[in-house]
Design a protein around this motif. Structure first.
Motif, short mmCIF file in Angstrom:
data_model
loop_
_atom_site.label_atom_id
_atom_site.label_comp_id
_atom_site.label_asym_id
_atom_site.label_seq_id
_atom_site.Cartn_x
_atom_site.Cartn_y
_atom_site.Cartn_z
N UNK A 1 34.91 29.77 4.97
CA UNK A 1 34.20 30.59 3.94
C UNK A 1 33.43 29.33 2.91
N UNK A 2 32.21 29.70 2.63
CA UNK A 2 31.57 28.92 1.74
C UNK A 2 30.92 29.66 0.72
N UNK A 3 30.93 29.34 -0.51
CA UNK A 3 30.22 30.25 -1.55
C UNK A 3 29.05 29.22 -1.95
N UNK A 4 27.76 29.85 -1.94
CA UNK A 4 26.54 28.97 -2.25
C UNK A 4 25.75 29.90 -3.34
N UNK A 5 24.71 29.10 -4.15
CA UNK A 5 23.83 30.11 -5.00
C UNK A 5 22.81 30.55 -4.33
N UNK A 6 22.15 29.82 -3.49
CA UNK A 6 20.83 30.78 -2.67
C UNK A 6 20.92 30.38 -1.35
N UNK B 1 31.00 31.38 11.10
CA UNK B 1 31.15 31.01 9.76
C UNK B 1 30.77 32.20 8.79
N UNK B 2 31.29 32.32 7.51
CA UNK B 2 30.94 33.41 6.81
C UNK B 2 30.44 32.51 5.39
N UNK B 3 29.24 32.85 4.92
CA UNK B 3 28.63 32.73 3.69
C UNK B 3 28.62 33.52 2.69
N UNK B 4 28.99 33.16 1.32
CA UNK B 4 28.75 34.13 0.27
C UNK B 4 27.80 33.56 -0.56
N UNK B 5 27.02 34.43 -0.77
CA UNK B 5 25.61 33.83 -1.39
C UNK B 5 25.26 34.60 -2.66
N UNK B 6 25.01 34.10 -3.70
CA UNK B 6 24.85 34.89 -5.08
C UNK B 6 23.39 35.34 -4.82
N UNK C 1 14.40 45.90 -2.39
CA UNK C 1 14.73 47.15 -2.96
C UNK C 1 16.40 46.95 -3.36
N UNK C 2 16.93 45.54 -3.04
CA UNK C 2 18.25 45.25 -3.56
C UNK C 2 18.13 44.07 -4.51
N UNK C 3 18.90 44.01 -5.78
CA UNK C 3 18.62 43.13 -6.83
C UNK C 3 19.22 41.71 -6.14
N UNK C 4 18.47 40.91 -6.26
CA UNK C 4 18.98 39.34 -5.84
C UNK C 4 18.60 39.07 -4.51
N UNK C 5 17.72 40.11 -3.66
CA UNK C 5 17.28 39.84 -2.56
C UNK C 5 15.85 39.60 -2.64
N UNK C 6 15.04 38.63 -2.26
CA UNK C 6 13.70 38.26 -2.27
C UNK C 6 13.05 37.97 -0.80
N UNK C 7 11.96 38.38 -0.65
CA UNK C 7 11.37 38.26 0.74
C UNK C 7 10.02 37.46 0.53
N UNK C 8 9.74 36.45 1.49
CA UNK C 8 8.57 35.60 1.42
C UNK C 8 7.78 35.33 2.92
N UNK C 9 6.71 35.22 2.69
CA UNK C 9 5.96 34.85 4.13
C UNK C 9 5.82 36.37 5.12
N UNK D 1 10.58 31.15 -7.58
CA UNK D 1 10.60 31.22 -8.98
C UNK D 1 11.20 32.81 -9.42
N UNK D 2 11.09 33.81 -8.83
CA UNK D 2 11.60 35.12 -9.00
C UNK D 2 13.20 34.89 -8.77
N UNK D 3 13.80 33.88 -7.73
CA UNK D 3 15.13 33.85 -7.57
C UNK D 3 15.55 32.97 -8.73
N UNK D 4 14.91 31.86 -9.10
CA UNK D 4 15.49 31.16 -10.10
C UNK D 4 15.56 32.04 -11.36
N UNK D 5 14.65 32.76 -11.81
CA UNK D 5 14.83 33.64 -13.07
C UNK D 5 15.98 34.34 -13.04
N UNK D 6 16.24 35.17 -11.89
CA UNK D 6 17.14 36.00 -11.42
C UNK D 6 18.75 35.31 -11.68
N UNK D 7 18.74 34.06 -11.47
CA UNK D 7 20.16 33.45 -11.28
C UNK D 7 20.26 32.70 -12.73
N UNK D 8 19.21 32.60 -13.39
CA UNK D 8 19.30 32.00 -14.71
C UNK D 8 19.91 33.17 -15.68
N UNK D 9 19.24 34.49 -15.40
CA UNK D 9 19.59 35.42 -16.16
C UNK D 9 21.19 35.95 -16.09
#
Length: 310
Positions: free
Chosen positions: A5-10, A104-109, A272-280, A302-310
């Motif tokens: 397992x691995x924990x990551x921010x994004x 492998x499993x990842x845990x992402x904020x 529709x899920x907080x902390x999940x963003x879509x691009x492209x 930028x949306x993701x950065x604001x979410x994490x800083x909050x």
């Protein structure tokens, strides 16, 4: 699975202009993004030859070269770019869980989805053979190379009519190859096609084979619904039978529209899920350009950065 397992921010799923741009922005914000490149590192642009409409390259640039530069920029700024495919995600709680290649499993904020869309093809071996050598799924990307030449567009919907009228402004002649005895497009688009003198609509026709030689596409063998076959001489063969967004992983977990594209809030990248963003292209059925994908990658970061800083 527990030990690996691995924990990551994004976590960024998918490469291409959207994913790499998001990685560039998040790296500069010291958020140590981890990006998995998926089965097509660099995305659709790696199947394109020359890109002439990406700002900053007055001489034009090859699609694969443009993507390798974006990738190198993300890497230089500290993004963790990895080969591998995300095969499963669980968005029911944070941290989100993601599986890499079933192992492998990842845990992402937080999560940025930039898995793109895939153009639909007819499935002919000759079409695959000449992809990038006269066979294209993007008239605005590649039409310029067929100025004063004859080309064909496959499809009868709004996109096909749009591509055909765009190509008609550059090319000598445009054939529209339409399976049905009518166009599915809106009345306004149909009128535009029928009022363009250098477009010829071939109703009730199917493509049997794309013809060509070492120089690329030279023609197409068509079959009418009554069985009669004939060839047309063309230099470009454009597919406009739709795109398929790569959203299978997220079905039932995120709000998607009828065509399967991810729904976002207004001009943001928020899903529709907080902390999940879509691009492209995965959230964009309309524009599908490298520059719009890159722009939306910036928005997601930028949306993701604001979410994490909050």
């Amino acid at each position: 699975m527990e030990t690996n397992k691995e924990t990551i921010k994004v976590l960024i799923i998918g490469s291409g202009p959207a994913g790499y741009t998001a990685a560039i922005y998040l790296s500069r914000a010291n958020l140590a993004p981890v990006l998995y490149e998926g089965i097509e590192p660099g995305g659709q642009l790696t199947t394109t030859t020359e890109v002439e409409n990406f700002p900053g390259f007055p001489e034009g640039i090859d699609g694969p070269e443009l993507m390798s530069r974006m990738r190198a920029q993300a890497e230089r700024l500290g993004a963790d770019l990895r080969a591998g495919t995300i095969t499963k995600v669980d968005l029911s709680a944070r941290p989100f869980r993601a599986e890499v290649d079933g192992e492998k499993e990842l845990l992402a904020e937080s999560l940025i989805i930039s898995t793109g869309a895939t153009a639909k093809y007819l499935g002919l071996p000759s079409e695959t053979k000449f992809r990038g050598q006269g066979v294209s799924a993007c008239a605005t990307c590649d039409g310029f190379f067929y100025r004063k030449k004859d080309v064909a567009v496959v499809g009868g919907g709004d996109t096909a009519c749009e591509e055909a009228t765009y190509l008609a402004s550059l090319c000598r002649k445009v054939y529209m190859i339409v399976r049905k005895p009518f166009l599915r497009a809106s009345k306004a688009m149909q009128e535009r096609v029928f009022n363009t003198p250098n477009i010829e609509v071939l109703f009730e026709h199917n493509t049997v084979e794309v013809l060509g030689d070492d120089s690329g596409v030279t023609g197409a063998l068509l079959r009418r619904n009554d069985g009669v076959e004939h060839t047309i001489d063309i230099a470009g063969f454009f597919l406009a039978i739709g795109h398929h967004p790569n959203t299978e992983l997220f079905a039932g977990q995120l709000d998607l529209n009828e065509e399967g594209y991810i729904k976002v809030e207004g001009n943001t990248s928020k899903t529709s899920v907080e902390g999940v963003f879509a691009a492209g292209d995965v959230k964009d059925p309309h524009y599908r350009q490298a520059i719009t994908a890159a722009g939306s990658g910036c928005v997601a970061a930028l949306d993701c950065e604001r979410f994490l800083l909050r």
